[in-house]
Design a protein around this motif. Structure first.
Motif, PDB file in Angstrom:
ATOM      1  N   ARG A 162      55.602 -62.337  42.940  1.00  9.60           N
ATOM      2  CA  ARG A 162      54.247 -62.290  42.397  1.00  9.60           C
ATOM      3  C   ARG A 162      54.190 -61.599  41.040  1.00  9.60           C
ATOM      4  O   ARG A 162      53.610 -62.143  40.086  1.00  9.60           O
ATOM      5  CB  ARG A 162      53.302 -61.623  43.397  1.00  9.60           C
ATOM      6  N   ARG A 163      54.772 -60.429  40.927  1.00  8.47           N
ATOM      7  CA  ARG A 163      54.698 -59.728  39.638  1.00  8.47           C
ATOM      8  C   ARG A 163      55.487 -60.461  38.559  1.00  8.47           C
ATOM      9  O   ARG A 163      55.104 -60.460  37.391  1.00  8.47           O
ATOM     10  CB  ARG A 163      55.196 -58.286  39.788  1.00  8.47           C
ATOM     11  N   TYR A 164      56.571 -61.095  38.953  1.00 12.65           N
ATOM     12  CA  TYR A 164      57.374 -61.903  38.027  1.00 12.65           C
ATOM     13  C   TYR A 164      56.510 -62.969  37.357  1.00 12.65           C
ATOM     14  O   TYR A 164      56.426 -63.053  36.125  1.00 12.65           O
ATOM     15  CB  TYR A 164      58.525 -62.527  38.814  1.00 12.65           C
ATOM     16  N   TYR A 165      55.852 -63.776  38.165  1.00 12.67           N
ATOM     17  CA  TYR A 165      55.046 -64.864  37.604  1.00 12.67           C
ATOM     18  C   TYR A 165      53.799 -64.342  36.892  1.00 12.67           C
ATOM     19  O   TYR A 165      53.401 -64.888  35.851  1.00 12.67           O
ATOM     20  CB  TYR A 165      54.666 -65.856  38.699  1.00 12.67           C
ATOM     21  N   GLN A 166      53.176 -63.308  37.422  1.00 15.62           N
ATOM     22  CA  GLN A 166      51.975 -62.792  36.778  1.00 15.62           C
ATOM     23  C   GLN A 166      52.286 -62.217  35.401  1.00 15.62           C
ATOM     24  O   GLN A 166      51.527 -62.418  34.443  1.00 15.62           O
ATOM     25  CB  GLN A 166      51.321 -61.743  37.682  1.00 15.62           C
ATOM     26  N   THR A 167      53.411 -61.512  35.268  1.00 12.22           N
ATOM     27  CA  THR A 167      53.794 -60.944  33.978  1.00 12.22           C
ATOM     28  C   THR A 167      54.177 -62.036  32.991  1.00 12.22           C
ATOM     29  O   THR A 167      53.752 -62.025  31.829  1.00 12.22           O
ATOM     30  CB  THR A 167      54.966 -59.956  34.151  1.00 12.22           C
ATOM     31  N   LEU A 168      54.986 -62.999  33.431  1.00  6.62           N
ATOM     32  CA  LEU A 168      55.427 -64.054  32.520  1.00  6.62           C
ATOM     33  C   LEU A 168      54.280 -64.985  32.128  1.00  6.62           C
ATOM     34  O   LEU A 168      54.283 -65.539  31.025  1.00  6.62           O
ATOM     35  CB  LEU A 168      56.572 -64.841  33.154  1.00  6.62           C
ATOM     36  N   TYR A 169      53.296 -65.144  33.000  1.00  6.32           N
ATOM     37  CA  TYR A 169      52.099 -65.896  32.610  1.00  6.32           C
ATOM     38  C   TYR A 169      51.401 -65.215  31.443  1.00  6.32           C
ATOM     39  O   TYR A 169      50.984 -65.878  30.479  1.00  6.32           O
ATOM     40  CB  TYR A 169      51.155 -66.012  33.806  1.00  6.32           C
ATOM     41  N   ASP A 170      51.294 -63.896  31.510  1.00  7.52           N
ATOM     42  CA  ASP A 170      50.642 -63.153  30.431  1.00  7.52           C
ATOM     43  C   ASP A 170      51.397 -63.275  29.112  1.00  7.52           C
ATOM     44  O   ASP A 170      50.804 -63.113  28.039  1.00  7.52           O
ATOM     45  CB  ASP A 170      50.518 -61.674  30.810  1.00  7.52           C
ATOM     46  N   LEU A 171      52.699 -63.553  29.184  1.00  6.39           N
ATOM     47  CA  LEU A 171      53.528 -63.698  27.983  1.00  6.39           C
ATOM     48  C   LEU A 171      53.709 -65.153  27.573  1.00  6.39           C
ATOM     49  O   LEU A 171      54.539 -65.466  26.713  1.00  6.39           O
ATOM     50  CB  LEU A 171      54.893 -63.049  28.219  1.00  6.39           C
TER      51      LEU A 171
ATOM     52  N   ALA B 193      62.743 -75.013  41.549  1.00  2.00           N
ATOM     53  CA  ALA B 193      61.434 -75.449  42.023  1.00  2.00           C
ATOM     54  C   ALA B 193      60.915 -76.617  41.197  1.00  2.00           C
ATOM     55  O   ALA B 193      60.427 -77.615  41.745  1.00  2.00           O
ATOM     56  CB  ALA B 193      60.454 -74.280  41.974  1.00  2.00           C
ATOM     57  N   ILE B 194      61.035 -76.514  39.889  1.00  2.00           N
ATOM     58  CA  ILE B 194      60.513 -77.563  39.005  1.00  2.00           C
ATOM     59  C   ILE B 194      61.316 -78.848  39.149  1.00  2.00           C
ATOM     60  O   ILE B 194      60.759 -79.953  39.118  1.00  2.00           O
ATOM     61  CB  ILE B 194      60.506 -77.061  37.558  1.00  2.00           C
ATOM     62  N   LEU B 195      62.632 -78.730  39.308  1.00  2.00           N
ATOM     63  CA  LEU B 195      63.488 -79.919  39.349  1.00  2.00           C
ATOM     64  C   LEU B 195      63.458 -80.626  40.697  1.00  2.00           C
ATOM     65  O   LEU B 195      63.564 -81.865  40.742  1.00  2.00           O
ATOM     66  CB  LEU B 195      64.929 -79.537  39.011  1.00  2.00           C
ATOM     67  N   ASN B 196      63.321 -79.903  41.779  1.00  2.65           N
ATOM     68  CA  ASN B 196      63.474 -80.503  43.104  1.00  2.65           C
ATOM     69  C   ASN B 196      62.184 -80.669  43.885  1.00  2.65           C
ATOM     70  O   ASN B 196      62.197 -81.289  44.954  1.00  2.65           O
ATOM     71  CB  ASN B 196      64.440 -79.670  43.954  1.00  2.65           C
ATOM     72  N   TYR B 197      61.089 -80.132  43.369  1.00  2.00           N
ATOM     73  CA  TYR B 197      59.844 -80.143  44.132  1.00  2.00           C
ATOM     74  C   TYR B 197      58.692 -80.675  43.270  1.00  2.00           C
ATOM     75  O   TYR B 197      58.773 -80.686  42.050  1.00  2.00           O
ATOM     76  CB  TYR B 197      59.513 -78.733  44.642  1.00  2.00           C
ATOM     77  N   LYS B 198      57.653 -81.092  43.943  1.00  2.00           N
ATOM     78  CA  LYS B 198      56.469 -81.598  43.257  1.00  2.00           C
ATOM     79  C   LYS B 198      55.634 -80.410  42.790  1.00  2.00           C
ATOM     80  O   LYS B 198      54.544 -80.131  43.301  1.00  2.00           O
ATOM     81  CB  LYS B 198      55.664 -82.512  44.182  1.00  2.00           C
ATOM     82  N   VAL B 199      56.166 -79.705  41.789  1.00  4.13           N
ATOM     83  CA  VAL B 199      55.513 -78.494  41.308  1.00  4.13           C
ATOM     84  C   VAL B 199      55.873 -78.299  39.843  1.00  4.13           C
ATOM     85  O   VAL B 199      56.985 -78.641  39.413  1.00  4.13           O
ATOM     86  CB  VAL B 199      55.947 -77.267  42.154  1.00  4.13           C
ATOM     87  N   SER B 200      54.949 -77.804  39.064  1.00  7.65           N
ATOM     88  CA  SER B 200      55.161 -77.534  37.643  1.00  7.65           C
ATOM     89  C   SER B 200      55.133 -76.033  37.415  1.00  7.65           C
ATOM     90  O   SER B 200      54.760 -75.250  38.305  1.00  7.65           O
ATOM     91  CB  SER B 200      54.066 -78.207  36.812  1.00  7.65           C
ATOM     92  N   LEU B 201      55.489 -75.607  36.210  1.00  8.88           N
ATOM     93  CA  LEU B 201      55.404 -74.182  35.900  1.00  8.88           C
ATOM     94  C   LEU B 201      53.965 -73.673  36.004  1.00  8.88           C
ATOM     95  O   LEU B 201      53.740 -72.603  36.595  1.00  8.88           O
ATOM     96  CB  LEU B 201      55.993 -73.909  34.523  1.00  8.88           C
ATOM     97  N   PRO B 202      52.958 -74.375  35.471  1.00 12.06           N
ATOM     98  CA  PRO B 202      51.575 -73.908  35.695  1.00 12.06           C
ATOM     99  C   PRO B 202      51.207 -73.814  37.178  1.00 12.06           C
ATOM    100  O   PRO B 202      50.457 -72.919  37.576  1.00 12.06           O
ATOM    101  CB  PRO B 202      50.726 -74.961  34.965  1.00 12.06           C
ATOM    102  N   ASP B 203      51.743 -74.741  37.994  1.00 11.04           N
ATOM    103  CA  ASP B 203      51.487 -74.662  39.438  1.00 11.04           C
ATOM    104  C   ASP B 203      52.035 -73.365  40.010  1.00 11.04           C
ATOM    105  O   ASP B 203      51.394 -72.718  40.852  1.00 11.04           O
ATOM    106  CB  ASP B 203      52.145 -75.838  40.161  1.00 11.04           C
ATOM    107  N   LEU B 204      53.236 -72.975  39.574  1.00  8.36           N
ATOM    108  CA  LEU B 204      53.849 -71.742  40.067  1.00  8.36           C
ATOM    109  C   LEU B 204      53.049 -70.524  39.629  1.00  8.36           C
ATOM    110  O   LEU B 204      52.864 -69.581  40.412  1.00  8.36           O
ATOM    111  CB  LEU B 204      55.287 -71.646  39.573  1.00  8.36           C
TER     112      LEU B 204
END
Length: 286
Positions: A23-32, A74-85
């Motif tokens: 959670r903190r990983y994605y929340q921080t990188l979203y801010d950047l 996740a992006i390569l093997n699943y129906k998910v994008s970086l914004p989805d994550l």
């Protein structure tokens, strides 16, 4: 959140890379405004397709160097994008869940979103907790937490590395170098290809020299760079621009505008004869 600069000149994000959940990983990188996994996707897919055609094989094993929580997998093997994550792990989506509840949610979600069952992903990262989470919910097939910059692989590591078809990375170069990639090659039994993104501030001559010593040709994609993320603040920007100046690299229109920029490199065995998978690749002379 303020961050100190690490030895590479970047802000030290070590506190977000090895936690019990992402959670903190994605929340921080979203801010950047973290972008490079999304921008790298097309190149990786092209290389995977070319490898399958070249070797006449359907199953491909990727080794993701610096995989963290498995964002590339996740992006390569699943129906998910970086914004989805980013949305999936945002405070409003996951903030009230315990780790066990998050694992249950993610395991179910990702099992329902699997697209490519022929691409196996092994994550290589010193962040053991991140690897454990990605493996526990099924994003990666296995994790390898040995620091190959410093120590040789274990017997178990060698078994995982032996199956490597393609080595990928979107952000590890600068933290890992020739020792890691050399140890990977020493274990690999399938003459793997390399599809690597490296920030322009990090020279890769030690890696390319090592690859050539193993009989590889190294290519760089000309005329294209890829945004990684924006600078966290003026201190980071100043440090990056100083490092680029020391390398005689012009940041105009790129890092000078406030963003890290990476270049794409591809390497395969000399004489392999396979068509180059990505447009704009030309041999790297130095």
């Amino acid at each position: 959140t303020p961050f100190d600069l690490d030895e590479t000149g970047k802000i030290d994000l070590g506190a977000i890379y090895d936690r019990p959940d992402p959670r903190r990983y994605y929340q921080t990188l979203y801010d950047l405004d973290y972008q490079i996994p999304a921008l790298a996707e097309a190149n990786f897919r092209t290389v995977i397709k070319a490898r399958r055609q070249s070797r006449e094989q359907s199953q491909v094993t990727l080794l993701d160097v610096g995989s963290s929580y498995g964002v590339n997998a996740a992006i390569l093997n699943y129906k998910v994008s970086l914004p989805d994550l980013f949305r999936l792990y945002a405070q409003k989506s996951s903030g009230d869940l315990s780790r066990s509840e998050l694992v249950m949610r993610d395991r179910k979600l990702f099992s329902e979103m699997r697209l490519d069952r022929e691409t196996k992903v092994v994550g290589l990262d010193v962040a053991g907790e991140a690897l454990d989470y990605a493996a526990e919910i099924g994003i990666i097939n296995a994790g390898l937490a040995t620091n190959l910059e410093l120590v040789p692989p274990t017997v178990e590591d060698k078994e995982l590395l032996a199956e490597t078809d393609i080595v990928i990375s979107t952000g590890a170069i600068g933290y890992v170098g020739a020792p890691t990639f050399s140890r990977i090659l020493d274990c690999a039994e399938r003459s793997p290809w390399f599809a690597l993104f490296a920030l322009r501030m990090f020279p890769i001559s030690d890696i390319t020299t090592m690859l050539r010593s193993h009989g590889y040709v190294v290519y760089r994609q000309r005329g294209r760079t890829y945004r990684q993320r924006r600078f966290a603040g003026p201190d980071e920007r100043q440090e990056v621009l100083a490092r680029l100046a020391a390398l005689s690299i012009d940041p105009t229109g790129l890092e000078a505008d406030g963003w890290y920029h990476a270049e794409f490199y591809f390497a395969c065995r000399q004489g392999e004869g396979a068509p180059l998978p990505v447009d704009g690749l030309s041999p790297l002379r130095t």
